[in-house]
Design an enzyme around this catalytic site. Structure first.
Site, short mmCIF file in Angstrom:
data_model
loop_
_atom_site.label_atom_id
_atom_site.label_comp_id
_atom_site.label_asym_id
_atom_site.label_seq_id
_atom_site.Cartn_x
_atom_site.Cartn_y
_atom_site.Cartn_z
N TRP A 182 0.87 -1.19 0.00
CA TRP A 182 0.00 0.00 0.00
C TRP A 182 0.90 1.23 0.00
O TRP A 182 1.84 1.30 0.80
CB TRP A 182 -0.92 0.06 1.23
CG TRP A 182 -1.67 1.35 1.26
CD1 TRP A 182 -2.74 1.71 0.48
CD2 TRP A 182 -1.36 2.51 2.05
NE1 TRP A 182 -3.11 3.00 0.74
CE2 TRP A 182 -2.29 3.52 1.69
CE3 TRP A 182 -0.38 2.81 3.01
CZ2 TRP A 182 -2.28 4.80 2.27
CZ3 TRP A 182 -0.37 4.09 3.59
CH2 TRP A 182 -1.32 5.06 3.22
N GLU A 223 -3.19 -3.23 -2.07
CA GLU A 223 -4.32 -2.59 -1.38
C GLU A 223 -4.67 -1.27 -2.07
O GLU A 223 -3.80 -0.44 -2.31
CB GLU A 223 -3.93 -2.33 0.08
CG GLU A 223 -5.01 -1.61 0.89
CD GLU A 223 -4.59 -1.37 2.35
OE1 GLU A 223 -3.40 -1.56 2.69
OE2 GLU A 223 -5.47 -0.99 3.15
N LYS A 225 -7.04 2.38 -2.39
CA LYS A 225 -7.62 3.39 -1.49
C LYS A 225 -8.17 4.53 -2.34
O LYS A 225 -7.49 5.01 -3.24
CB LYS A 225 -6.56 3.90 -0.53
CG LYS A 225 -7.08 4.86 0.51
CD LYS A 225 -6.09 5.02 1.65
CE LYS A 225 -6.60 6.01 2.66
NZ LYS A 225 -5.77 6.06 3.87
N ASP A 257 -9.56 -2.87 1.93
CA ASP A 257 -9.68 -2.31 3.27
C ASP A 257 -11.04 -1.64 3.30
O ASP A 257 -11.33 -0.77 2.46
CB ASP A 257 -8.53 -1.31 3.49
CG ASP A 257 -8.56 -0.63 4.85
OD1 ASP A 257 -9.64 -0.18 5.26
OD2 ASP A 257 -7.50 -0.52 5.48
N HIS A 260 -11.65 2.11 2.73
CA HIS A 260 -11.05 2.75 1.55
C HIS A 260 -11.98 2.95 0.37
O HIS A 260 -11.54 3.03 -0.77
CB HIS A 260 -9.83 1.94 1.09
CG HIS A 260 -8.69 2.02 2.05
ND1 HIS A 260 -7.44 1.52 1.78
CD2 HIS A 260 -8.59 2.58 3.28
CE1 HIS A 260 -6.64 1.74 2.80
NE2 HIS A 260 -7.32 2.38 3.73
N HIS A 284 -8.44 -5.89 4.88
CA HIS A 284 -8.10 -5.11 6.06
C HIS A 284 -9.42 -4.75 6.70
O HIS A 284 -10.26 -4.09 6.07
CB HIS A 284 -7.34 -3.83 5.69
CG HIS A 284 -5.86 -4.04 5.64
ND1 HIS A 284 -4.98 -3.03 5.34
CD2 HIS A 284 -5.11 -5.15 5.85
CE1 HIS A 284 -3.75 -3.51 5.38
NE2 HIS A 284 -3.80 -4.79 5.68
N ASP A 292 -11.96 7.39 6.20
CA ASP A 292 -11.10 6.27 6.57
C ASP A 292 -10.46 6.55 7.93
O ASP A 292 -9.26 6.72 8.05
CB ASP A 292 -10.02 6.11 5.48
CG ASP A 292 -9.05 4.99 5.79
OD1 ASP A 292 -9.51 3.92 6.22
OD2 ASP A 292 -7.84 5.19 5.61
N ASP A 294 -10.26 4.78 10.66
CA ASP A 294 -9.61 3.69 11.38
C ASP A 294 -10.02 3.58 12.84
O ASP A 294 -9.18 3.44 13.72
CB ASP A 294 -8.08 3.78 11.22
CG ASP A 294 -7.65 3.36 9.82
OD1 ASP A 294 -7.82 2.18 9.49
OD2 ASP A 294 -7.17 4.21 9.06
N ASP A 324 -6.94 -3.70 10.70
CA ASP A 324 -6.16 -2.50 10.39
C ASP A 324 -6.89 -1.25 10.87
O ASP A 324 -7.77 -0.74 10.18
CB ASP A 324 -5.90 -2.42 8.87
CG ASP A 324 -5.09 -1.16 8.53
OD1 ASP A 324 -4.46 -0.60 9.43
OD2 ASP A 324 -5.12 -0.75 7.35
#
Ligand code: RNT
Ligand code: ZN
Length: 417
Positions: A182, A223, A225, A257, A260, A284, A292, A294, A324
């Site tokens: 990524w 990955e 995004k 993910d 993303h 993820h 995003d 997290d 993640d």
């Protein structure tokens, strides 16, 4: 066996679910635990802040500052979660000898010896990630897609070094290593050239893949995004880019993910789409709140839906699952623990869903009954099955795990001022 569990077991048996079998099955399914929740994605190979399209927020005391602290914290988490852990490392977590510094293009397996020892002692596998951020060689926000050949070269060498390290992990632990690529490469504002950076990104990953490696030991994932902090207008590694790259390169898998994508897109719907084409995919697992962000993974609807898709597509052995997220505003051990337990809950709940029966209703166009039954199953005594799963993993079946964390905070974390 608790009477409560016995009763729950009967209820599930009545709809064709063997809860004992579900519990047994889940015990052996690895989920990758991200080391970077412990120190806000900083690592040990640089002193600077986190930069490059991702952001932690919060300043909760007690973050791990050394490999020993991070390992102790991971141990604490492992003592509080059920299920099978795999360790997910980033290249920036290389461990150097005192006074030693090795730049990312030159790192070697020996810089991860201590992690291998840690994994072997705990009988767990390791996944790996090259770190294409938080580094002076990120030039104008670009790494592998930079127009500057020297910059690209540095990061290509980093990627190759990481393949060598990934293969070392797999050989040492006897468990394949997923190596995820990524980059935060992108532009804050409207670019004048979108294809150029993507062509360079493509060619750079192809260069990295020239490093010889055993595809059974190292699984390369890419990955995507849609945007990042400071790269709101364009990312080189968009969804179409990553999917097409994986589709056209042998041994490369796509990694999704769930933070993303545009906020109304759901990864649960993308999982079965990709499983139609790829032998294996990677995830993820995170929780985006409006962006995003997290946040810690919870036992919420979309988390459950993702787990359901993996289970009902019969793909538990085709999906590499990794957590993640990084919340620096709350106790980090707790953040880790809640997230890991939430994903375990989601998987167990999916394994306790009569998926074949529900599919039958759909195929027979019994949509009224499908809705009714899906709602019915939501209130089955899942909590009792979860409690039994915890007990069978040797974990307390109540909230006392948090008391452990409070104690650890008092005795260990609070002394890290
Ligand atoms: C960033 C990506 C990436 C990172 C980790 C630390 O948005 O999700 O996977 O979170 O590599
Ligand atoms: Zn991610």
């Amino acid at each position: 066996m608790s009477t409560m569990y016995e009763l729950a077991k009967k209820k599930y048996a009545a709809i064709g679910i063997d809860t004992d079998a579900a519990i047994e099955q889940l015990k052996s399914i690895p989920v990758s635990l991200h080391c970077w929740q412990g120190d806000d994605v900083i690592g040990f190979d640089h002193d600077g802040p986190l930069t490059g399209g991702i952001q932690t927020t919060g300043n909760y005391p007690g973050k791990a500052r050394t490999p020993a602290e991070l390992m102790a914290d991971i141990d604490k988490v492992m003592s509080l979660v059920p299920g099978k852990v795999k360790l997910n490392l980033h290249a920036c977590y290389a461990i150097f000898e005192p006074g030693e510094f090795v730049d990312r293009d030159k790192i070697e397996p020996k810089h991860f010896e201590k992690w291998v020892k840690f994994a072997k002692e705990r009988n767990i596998g390791i996944d790996f990630n090259p770190t294409f951020f938080s580094h002076p060689k990120v030039k104008n926000g670009l790494t592998l897609s930079s127009p500057d050949a020297e910059t690209r070269k540095f990061w290509i060498e980093h990627g190759k070094a990481c393949i060598r390290i990934s293969e070392y992990f797999a050989k040492e632990t006897g468990i394949p290593c997923v190596m995820n690529i990524w980059t935060g490469d992108g532009f804050k504002d409207i670019p004048a050239d979108r294809m150029g950076p993507r062509m360079r990104y493509k060619e750079s990953i192809e260069e990295i893949l020239k490093q010889p490696f055993d595809k059974n030991l190292v699984k390369i994932t890419v990955e995507s995004k849609v945007f990042g902090i400071g790269v709101e207008s364009f990312t080189s590694g968009s969804a179409e880019f990553a999917l097409s790259f994986a589709a056209s390169h042998d041994g490369v898998l796509p990694l999704m993910d769930n933070g993303h994508y545009h906020p109304t897109e759901v990864v649960s719907d993308k999982i079965p789409a990709l499983l139609c084409f790829y032998p294996e995919i990677a995830l993820h697992i995170t929780r985006g709140v409006r962006w995003d962000s997290d946040h810690v993974v919870l036992f919420d609807d979309e988390t459950k839906e993702m787990a359901k898709e993996i289970v009902r597509c019969n793909a538990l052995d085709r999906v590499f699952m990794a957590l993640d997220y990084f919340d620096a505003s709350i106790n980090r051990i707790s953040a880790w623990t809640v997230g890991f337990r939430s994903w375990q809950k989601a998987l167990l709940s999916a394994l306790c869903t009569p998926n074949e029966y529900l599919k039958g209703l759909q195929d027979n166009a019994e949509f009224t009954k499908l809705m009714v039954m899906q709602e019915e199953f939501k209130t089955l005594p899942f909590g009792e099955v979860w409690a039994e799963y915890l007990r069978r993993n040797g974990i307390a079946d109540d909230a006392s795990w948090f008391e452990e964390i409070e104690k650890y905070e008092k005795e260990v974390l609070s002394k890290r001022a």
